[in-house]
Design an enzyme around this catalytic site. Structure first.
Site: not given
Length: 394
Positions: A168-169
């Site tokens: 996600d990051i």
């Protein structure tokens, strides 16, 4: 001072982390980011503790520099409000399951007819095409499928996910980058476009040296714990108190490390004269190094090795990490008031010589700016009155 995206408006329909954090970066760079949710909210991240002033700290981590409006996109009035906002906006970010935006009649093909300059960024687990295109994808699943978990963990132990939502990051960075690039292209063409970002695509691309080793030599990397598949010594060592990470990534750094540890003879030992040899005798070398390190504290060895220009750092808890002098000096943490009290946030890591990246808004409460936005952008009291009547939030 004007920020680079001061004239860009972003409608953020996304939830959880990857897409919202990408929108947050655009907000850091000056964009007017308007977070849109239905009455009652739709972001499960709001429900994940711990909480501060009734707000999820997880939610707080991905939503600074935004305003929040509640609009029911399933209603005729809500869709009309949204379409009016689209006419005055530059970017839409969404991470619904593939096909959802089309069912709501607000997909890219529909919206480009009312705003040909719109940039439409979709973020999904597997992308808008392919056999898995319609499946949901969560970060740990992506870590597993990408091969990341297979190279993470102790030798002989189970595959292990990274301790933060790394897929996600990383994807959030691509969200911001791809949108800025599309804006730049629009400067030349005058037209918007759609962006199709997949968490799996991003994490596969992020396998970097591990993937390159396999693609070009057939080498399948193994779980090495805190060691490295290709370099030695490049791992965690225990000292007299806390563990430290040492990265002697080449022959020159290795020699500097040997001198700093007061064992220059190790640099001439035939077992360790180059990286290939050190990898061959890696465990033997690691035991020799750790035997020396155990005699002094981590602070002592970090100072000694840092003075010798050897990459080194203590293995910190998050508390220790955020209290480091370096982080404090560079103001890595900031405090804002979200209307209910002080909120501490990680600051944007962006640093420029001629630009001050600042936080203008604390992460907003659900619908906090609904009346403000409908009056400011739609300039129509009927929109506000109808919203009040339906949702009783403002």
């Amino acid at each position: 001072m004007l920020q680079p995206l001061h004239d860009i408006r972003v409608l953020d329909l996304s939830r959880v982390y990857a897409a919202p954090a990408g929108a947050m970066t655009l907000g850091d760079l000056g964009a007017d980011v308007i977070r849109i949710e239905p009455p009652g909210g739709s972001d499960s991240m709001r429900d994940w503790g711990p909480f501060l002033h009734g707000e999820s700290t997880y939610y707080l981590s991905a939503n600074r520099n935004k305003r929040s409006v509640v609009i029911d996109l399933k209603s005729d009035d809500g869709r009309a409000q949204f379409l009016d906002l689209v006419k005055q906006s530059d970017v839409i970010i969404e991470n619904f399951k593939s096909g959802t935006m089309k069912k709501l009649k607000i997909d890219y093909e529909t919206l480009r007819t009312i705003n040909p300059k719109i940039i439409f960024c979709s973020v999904t687990g597997f992308g808008q095409s392919g056999p898995l295109g319609e499946l949901p994808g969560f970060d740990p699943v992506i870590q597993a499928m990408s091969g990341l978990m297979d190279v993470t963990g102790q030798p002989g132990g189970e595959a292990t996910k990274v301790g933060i939502p790394i897929a996600d990051i990383i994807t959030s960075v691509y969200v911001a980058l791809s949108i800025v690039a599309a804006i730049r292209q629009r400067d030349f063409t005058g037209e918007g476009q759609s962006i199709d970002l997949s968490l799996l695509d991003v994490q596969i691309a992020s396998m970097a040296n591990v993937a390159s080793a396999y693609l070009n030599t057939g080498m399948i990397s193994e779980r090495k714990g805190n060691q490295h598949n290709n370099v030695a010594p490049y791992q965690v060592f225990q000292t007299g108190d806390y563990p430290i990470m040492i990265c002697a990534g080449n022959d020159g750094l290795y020699k500097k490390m040997c001198m700093a540890l007061n064992h220059p003879e190790w640099a001439e030992d035939e077992r360790f004269v180059n990286n290939a040899q050190r990898k061959k005798y890696e465990n033997e070398l690691a035991k020799m190094i750790e035997a020396v390190l155990l005699n002094k504290s981590s602070d002592y060895w970090v100072q000694i090795l840092a003075n010798a220009k050897v990459p080194v750092g203590r293995v910190n808890t998050i508390e220790q990490a955020l209290k480091q002098e370096q982080i404090l000096y560079r103001e890595g943490v900031e405090t804002l008031d979200n209307g209910s009290g002080p909120v501490k946030l990680l600051a944007s890591p962006l640093r420029y010589s001629g630009l001050n990246v600042s936080t203008r808004y604390a992460p907003p409460k659900l619908g906090e700016h609904t009346e403000e936005i409908l009056k400011e952008l739609l300039n129509n009291r009927d929109h506000v009155s109808s919203f009040n009547a339906r949702n009783q939030l403002i």
